[in-house]
Enzyme design. Structure first.
Site, PDB file in Angstrom:
ATOM      1  N   GLY A 479       0.832  -1.193   0.000  1.00 55.17           N
ATOM      2  CA  GLY A 479       0.000   0.000   0.000  1.00 55.17           C
ATOM      3  C   GLY A 479       0.870   1.247   0.000  1.00 55.17           C
ATOM      4  O   GLY A 479       0.380   2.358  -0.141  1.00 55.17           O
ATOM      5  N   ALA A 525      15.141  -4.531  -3.577  1.00 58.52           N
ATOM      6  CA  ALA A 525      14.536  -4.939  -4.845  1.00 58.52           C
ATOM      7  C   ALA A 525      14.833  -3.892  -5.915  1.00 58.52           C
ATOM      8  O   ALA A 525      14.990  -4.221  -7.095  1.00 58.52           O
ATOM      9  CB  ALA A 525      13.038  -5.144  -4.673  1.00 58.52           C
ATOM     10  N   ASN A 644      10.478   8.793  -5.533  1.00 59.33           N
ATOM     11  CA  ASN A 644       9.204   9.435  -5.866  1.00 59.33           C
ATOM     12  C   ASN A 644       8.777  10.292  -4.678  1.00 59.33           C
ATOM     13  O   ASN A 644       8.325   9.775  -3.663  1.00 59.33           O
ATOM     14  CB  ASN A 644       8.158   8.355  -6.176  1.00 59.33           C
ATOM     15  CG  ASN A 644       6.807   8.943  -6.534  1.00 59.33           C
ATOM     16  OD1 ASN A 644       6.407   9.983  -6.003  1.00 59.33           O
ATOM     17  ND2 ASN A 644       6.095   8.275  -7.422  1.00 59.33           N
ATOM     18  N   PRO A 645       8.940  11.606  -4.795  1.00 61.50           N
ATOM     19  CA  PRO A 645       8.687  12.476  -3.634  1.00 61.50           C
ATOM     20  C   PRO A 645       7.256  12.391  -3.105  1.00 61.50           C
ATOM     21  O   PRO A 645       7.021  12.520  -1.908  1.00 61.50           O
ATOM     22  CB  PRO A 645       8.994  13.874  -4.152  1.00 61.50           C
ATOM     23  CG  PRO A 645       9.075  13.769  -5.624  1.00 61.50           C
ATOM     24  CD  PRO A 645       9.406  12.350  -5.964  1.00 61.50           C
ATOM     25  N   LYS A 714      18.154   4.980   0.771  1.00 66.42           N
ATOM     26  CA  LYS A 714      17.972   4.433   2.116  1.00 66.42           C
ATOM     27  C   LYS A 714      16.492   4.017   2.206  1.00 66.42           C
ATOM     28  O   LYS A 714      15.883   3.726   1.194  1.00 66.42           O
ATOM     29  CB  LYS A 714      18.336   5.468   3.163  1.00 66.42           C
ATOM     30  CG  LYS A 714      19.823   5.843   3.151  1.00 66.42           C
ATOM     31  CD  LYS A 714      20.133   6.872   4.223  1.00 66.42           C
ATOM     32  CE  LYS A 714      21.622   7.206   4.253  1.00 66.42           C
ATOM     33  NZ  LYS A 714      21.903   8.269   5.256  1.00 66.42           N
ATOM     34  N   GLY A 715      15.929   3.975   3.374  1.00 67.68           N
ATOM     35  CA  GLY A 715      14.524   3.573   3.477  1.00 67.68           C
ATOM     36  C   GLY A 715      13.707   4.646   4.161  1.00 67.68           C
ATOM     37  O   GLY A 715      14.221   5.432   4.960  1.00 67.68           O
ATOM     38  N   VAL A 716      12.397   4.698   3.868  1.00 70.09           N
ATOM     39  CA  VAL A 716      11.553   5.753   4.415  1.00 70.09           C
ATOM     40  C   VAL A 716      10.323   5.235   5.152  1.00 70.09           C
ATOM     41  O   VAL A 716       9.551   6.007   5.698  1.00 70.09           O
ATOM     42  CB  VAL A 716      11.096   6.718   3.300  1.00 70.09           C
ATOM     43  CG1 VAL A 716      12.298   7.371   2.641  1.00 70.09           C
ATOM     44  CG2 VAL A 716      10.242   6.001   2.253  1.00 70.09           C
ATOM     45  N   GLY A 717      10.141   3.932   5.203  1.00 68.81           N
ATOM     46  CA  GLY A 717       8.867   3.380   5.676  1.00 68.81           C
ATOM     47  C   GLY A 717       8.627   3.497   7.162  1.00 68.81           C
ATOM     48  O   GLY A 717       7.485   3.577   7.601  1.00 68.81           O
ATOM     49  N   GLU A 718       9.666   3.460   7.960  1.00 68.22           N
ATOM     50  CA  GLU A 718       9.457   3.376   9.403  1.00 68.22           C
ATOM     51  C   GLU A 718       9.935   4.607  10.162  1.00 68.22           C
ATOM     52  O   GLU A 718       9.489   4.871  11.273  1.00 68.22           O
ATOM     53  CB  GLU A 718      10.160   2.117   9.936  1.00 68.22           C
ATOM     54  CG  GLU A 718       9.490   0.865   9.397  1.00 68.22           C
ATOM     55  CD  GLU A 718      10.303  -0.400   9.586  1.00 68.22           C
ATOM     56  OE1 GLU A 718      10.129  -1.041  10.619  1.00 68.22           O
ATOM     57  OE2 GLU A 718      11.102  -0.746   8.697  1.00 68.22           O
TER      58      GLU A 718
END
Ligand code: FAD
Ligand code: SF4
Lengths: 752, 327
Positions: A479, A525, A644-645, A714-718
């Protein structure tokens, strides 16, 4: 397809006209808002039956009897699965071959280890019949007293916490550091058990064909799920096809395949027909993981300049009685603030609950709300502005290891967010600001951090003679928009416009894309996709540059660039050829390339890799009622390259709102006598509603990271959760002068 | 799920007759009833759907007060211009209740009949002891999770809180309900638990709420509903107050005052002691705060709900003072 360039976004990638960095809307958005997106539970294969779980009322003991006759006598009920007739498994569900193989409750015996544990499965022609059949089982139990609180069982030091970190770590001499300090603080904070509560419940539709198995189920890690089920049933992983095109949220609870999902597979095996099993909301409070409660004590010492001389962070947490997952809360103190001495330690108890698991920012969320509160207390004890205090103790290298950061634009985050928020006019003392309506107003800050992780992933790329491309990887979109971000990386990697790329994901027959977790999916990925793209373009370039008939002949592999479906000579852009022309001349319908994504072991050794951010929050508190409202939040985050901002901002918004939820709303309330959760529904388990979500602003701070991976992701999800919860708690203190030490903060905590 | 039969009532009389049969229940918006059926508290044999009855959704309002049909939707009543101007507390109680989606489905009659949120009451599969569900079985809540339970009007048998907002406003303004042949004050309709917590309403088999009637008054015109809770919306009250105020011509002496409390009691709680203490007095903060303390006289807590005893008088005082400020 012409695309607008992102707001202040630099062209993100080297390639001109790249789709990377574009604020594209979700490619699956239309399907979702029109209801055309098929989630797991939307599938109805012919002949399908419905399975409903019967779950335990008690927290601990054994099932003494089930009225199977009564259930079977109910019209429409086909079968009742219990430990007596449950099909055999090739593997003990209580076996633990590695730390991330979690024990499952698959009706292996009559023991009850937590409330809502599956004790039988009723399979019927209709959902209604199966539901009533489960009621008619009228279980009787032999019950033992439940252990439900952090003081209800003997504590011990776990062998490891989180993903195998040592439970006790230190550098320097903390006691000496505390002793030499001019100022000291000590405080204990409590955080409650929380449940993921993804909007989509865990659901599975399973169908067997001999020893081949077809599954529709939401999963954050398809290959892992496939492997786990293969092991349990003793069949080859390739015999299992799992489709998981859409997830209605996971947040960690769909990372591992859960017991109830496997019970759906077992039920289908037992009756020899396809079976659908969907958890009811209240059944999600037990078998699919949760965030464990913590009690954390922080001690800090500061010298005369407000520099930390020691940090001691101790966390007590809980796991289940039968498996190990320990919330690594104290580890939050490893990365954020410079100190010559740091000690972190964990202890745990075993409670009669389901096994806790990863839940959005596991360890970082719980740990950072305590750490950020304590830092605020320390700043106040030193008479310093909390932002100034954080800057005074800014970590130039990773505090625990001394490693340099691969990149760290946290200073810019502090300054940009502070400016946008208007922090400069904040009075130092609490309870000094009131708004026109008499509400106590407070401002708080918190630092956000999350490790930049990568796992393992593979992708397969194809360029076709008709000029189009295909990219395949078994990645998952929970999502968050992964489908769109990956397609952007794919288009960039293939040198095609995004509408020329057929992007396939969410199915286990595609290359293994690893897990959508740890905020590492886009990087991992994404790198596999990037490399697969590079591999297939290289093959195409070989075809062209080695062929005399091509205008690119002799340019060499390094001498061409791919863009818009053509290869160009780097030194002479007038000489180019389309993919279609190259393939047609070579008599090929397509070429294929494969790529992998994985962390670089060398840079892994050398650098500390984290995303960072700073969150500022404003709260208003009614002085008579203790009613808290967050009115404003500004966060600034630096997490490497932004693919994707638009999607990244919505991850930050979601994370920050989750932080509000942590500070002010979420708590599973347990009846101490029975061990049952008393608010296992969305009417009473509270998360913020729209009216609680104030103006939220997320600033994207530019950050180039040359070490993390070729794409700089890097990652932005958490990360948005971390920092925010602390910022809200600190704002509550600044408004009221009352230091919140128990979360969520409630009316009664502030009734003076 | 147990099978039940469904009957669509064509007239009020058939609805009442059908609902008088054992095991029959009226179905309006269903936002309470379907939930209760799912968790096994309600086990109807027959659902008598009254939503197709004509004329029961009317809202009539004039100088002498308002009559609101039992099938009027919460959202329609909340948004009604004359309700807003002449009975602001009613509108405010409604729009602060539940969520927009529920308010669009739910009816006024069903709203008054909503059941307690006591988690033990709503979980028969796991807690067999509940005097409200099963007289004489005991009370699981006492000694358990009690943050949302009542502090006023409780008994040894039951401490369940009545959660509705609208009824709180109705009892403040002496509203009555039409039950067919009978008319009953809303205040008399709701019963204290005493030793029979299973008996919540003074409604008899074959009776149905057809309308509520709210007398017009100066106090009702100058009224408000103040609801305090941890979450901004979609949460039941931690404490709430429905207050109406009428001042003498001098603009400072209290002629009429109406106070009712929500979120703290086993039924909508009229606080006459506060009203009596302030009527004829000059409206000033100290006196209002002191008198508001009377609203929780006799309150008994069960641990986690103690804060309601502190909170409720403050909510009452604020509501009165706020009304005093508005001209
Ligand atoms: C998550 C959630 C949050 C909520 N929050 C609030 C809140 O904050 N404040 C608040 O006040 N309410 C709240 N509610 C309750 C909501 O307002 C009620 O569910 C609703 O008003 C019931 O109306 P209905 O028409 O749907 O009733 P139904 O569910 O159809 O019926 C409810 C009961 O009333 C009976 N009944 C219906 N009509 C009549 C009649 N005319 N005569 C006699 N008996 C009748 C039915 O037989 C049934 O027993 C909440 C509900 C939910 C689910
Ligand atoms: S408080 Fe009342 S409703 Fe709740 S368990 Fe006790 S008797 Fe039942």
């Amino acid at each position: 397809m012409t695309l607008e360039l992102g707001l202040n976004q630099q062209p993100a990638h080297l390639r001109q006209g790249s789709s990377i960095g574009q604020p594209l809307t979700r490619r699956d958005g239309f399907l979702k808002v029109t209801g055309a997106a098929r989630y797991a539970a939307d599938n109805h294969p012919p002949g399908m039956l419905y399975a409903v779980l019967a779950v335990s009322s008690i927290a601990r003991g054994r099932v003494a009897s089930l009225d199977i006759e009564a259930a079977k006598a109910h019209k429409g009920v086909v079968e009742v699965m219990t430990p007596r007739n449950r099909p055999a498994l090739a593997m003990d569900p209580d076996a633990k071959d590695h730390p991330f193989m979690f024990r499952l409750d698959l009706l292996q015996n009559d023991e009850v280890r937590y409330p809502n544990q599956s004790i039988a499965v009723v399979i019927a022609e209709t959902l209604e019949a199966a539901t009533e059949g489960a009621v008619l089982l009228s279980p009787r139990y032999e019950e033992l007293p439940a252990r439900v609180g952090l003081d209800d069982a003997e504590s011990f030091v776990p062998r490891g916490v989180g993903v195998g970190n040592p439970a006790v770590q230190h550098k320097g001499d903390v006691e000496a550091g505390l002793k030499s300090a001019r100022t000291r603080i000590e405080a204990t904070y409590e955080t409650p058990a929380q449940y993921h509560n993804a909007m989509e419940p865990h659901a599975i539709v399973a169908a067997w064909d001999g020893d081949r198995l077809s599954i529709d189920t939401p999963s954050q890690g398809l290959a892992m799920a496939q492997g786990r089920i293969a092991g349990l049933f003793g069949i080859a992983p390739q015999n299992i096809h799992i489709r998981s095109p859409f997830l209605g949220g996971g947040f960690g609870s769909k990372g591992m395949i859960s017991g109830p999902q496997v019970l759906g597979v077992l039920a289908a095996r037992l009756v020899g027909r396809p079976v659908k099993l969907v958890l009811r909301r209240e059944q999600m409070y037990g078998p699919v993981g949760h965030r464990a409660p913590t009690r954390q004590t922080l001690r800090m010492g500061m010298d005369g300049q407000g520099r930390l001389t020691a940090i001691d962070h101790h966390a007590k947490t809980a796991s289940s009685t039968f498996d190990d997952f320990f919330e690594p809360a104290a580890d939050a103190s490893h990365t954020l603030y410079a100190s010559p001495a740091i000690a972190t330690s964990h202890e745990a108890v075993r409670l009669d609950t389901g096994t806790p698991l990863f839940m959005r920012a596991p360890g970082e969320a719980t740990g950072s709300i305590a750490l950020e509160s304590a830092i605020d207390e320390a700043a106040h004890a030193c008479g310093m502005d909390p932002l100034e205090f954080r800057l005074r103790n800014y970590a130039e290298v990773e505090p625990m290891t001394g490693k340099p950061f691969s990149s760290k634009a946290l200073r810019e985050c502090y300054s940009q967010a502070a400016k946008a928020f208007g922090w400069a006019s904040r009075p130092l003392q609490p309870r000094l600001m009131r708004d026109a309506d008499g509400f106590l107003t407070g401002w708080g800050v918190g630092t956000a951090t999350f490790p930049a992780l990568m796992f393992q992933a593979e992708a397969r790329a194809v360029l076709r003679a008709d000029g189009s491309g295909l990219m395949e990887t078994g990645a998952q979109d929970m999502g968050q928009g992964a489908w769109t971000a990956f397609a952007q990386i794919a288009a960039d990697g293939l040198g095609l416009d995004i509408d020329q790329v057929d992007f396939r994901a969410g199915s286990s027959d595609l290359p293994n894309a690893g897990i959508a977790g740890g905020s590492g999916h886009t990087a991992t990925a994404g790198m596999a996709i990037h490399n697969a793209g590079a591999a297939v373009v290289a093959k195409l370039a070989d075809l062209a540059t080695e062929n005399k008939a091509s205008p690119l002949f002799g340019a060499g592999n390094e001498g061409v660039v791919a863009r818009g479906g053509r290869l160009y000579r780097r030194d002479d852009e007038n000489r180019s050829e389309s993919y279609a022309e190259i393939l047609t001349r070579a008599g090929l319908t397509e070429v294929e390339g494969r790529g992998k994504g994985a962390p670089d072991p060398a840079s892994q050794e050398t650098y500390a890799k984290h995303a960072h951010g700073a969150v500022f929050a404003e709260v208003k508190v009614d002085p008579d009622f203790g009613q808290i409202r967050v009115t404003r939040m500004v966060g600034a985050f630096a997490a490497g390259r932004v693919i994707n901002p638009r999607l990244v901002r919505s991850q930050y918004y979601g994370g920050m709102i989750w932080g509000v939820s942590f500070a002010l709303h979420e708590e599973a309330v347990t009846d101490r006598r029975s061990g049952r959760i008393q608010n296992a529904n969305l009417a009473e388990y509270h998360v913020p509603v729209n009216a609680d979500v104030p103006s939220v602003e997320a600033l994207l701070v530019h950050e180039d990271d040359p070490h993390i991976n070729a794409l700089g992701i890097k990652g932005v999800g958490e990360i948005g959760v971390t920092g925010t919860a602390g910022a809200v708690a600190n704002a509550v203190w600044h408004a009221t002068g009352v230091r919140p030490r128990r979360f969520p903060i409630r009316i009664e905590d502030l009734l003076a | 799920m147990r099978d039940f039969s469904y009957l669509r009532a064509g007239s009020i009389d058939t609805a009442r007759q059908a609902a008088a049969l054992p095991g029959a229940m009226l179905l309006a918006g269903g936002t309470t009833l379907i939930d209760l059926a799912k968790c096994g508290v309600a086990q109807p044999d027959t659902l008598v759907d009254i939503t197709h009855l004509k004329g029961l959704d009317r809202i009539e309002i004039g100088e002498h007060g308002a009559t609101i049909g039992a099938l009027a939707k919460m959202s329609h009543v909340a948004d009604h211009a004359d309700i807003k101007s002449r009975l602001p507390a009613i509108s405010e109680a409604l729009w602060q209740a539940a969520s927009a989606q529920i308010r669009n489905m739910a009816t006024i009659g069903g709203n008054l009949m909503q059941r307690t949120r006591c988690p033990y009451f709503r979980d028969p599969a796991n807690f067999s002891a509940c005097n409200k569900r099963q007289p004489g079985s005991g009370c699981s809540a006492i000694g358990g999770v009690t943050r949302g339970h009542a502090v006023l009007g409780t008994s040894d048998a039951c401490i369940a809180m009545y959660p509705g907002d609208l009824a709180t406003a109705l009892v403040a303004f002496d509203a009555a309900m039409h039950l067919g042949e009978r008319k009953l004050l809303v205040d008399d309709f709701f019963l204290l638990p005493g030793s029979t917590p299973d008996k919540e309403h003074a409604i008899e088999p074959g009776e149905m709420i057809t309308a509520i009637e709210i007398p017009g008054s100066a106090a009702a015109r100058r009224s408000t509903y103040l609801k305090i809770r941890d979450r901004q919306s979609y949460e039941f009250a931690a404490a709430s107050a429905a207050v109406g105020l009428e001042l003498e011509a001098d603009g400072r002496t209290i002629r009429d005052l109406r106070v009712a409390l929500g979120g703290v009691a086993t039924k909508p709680w009229r606080a006459r002691a506060v009203e009596d203490a302030l009527k004829g007095k000059v409206l000033e903060p100290e006196a209002v705060r002191a008198a508001s303390q009377l609203s929780v006289e006799g309150a008994v807590d069960h641990g986690a709900n103690h804060y309601k005893i502190e909170l409720a008088p403050r909510v009452v005082a604020r509501a009165i003072l706020k009304l005093g400020e508005t001209a």
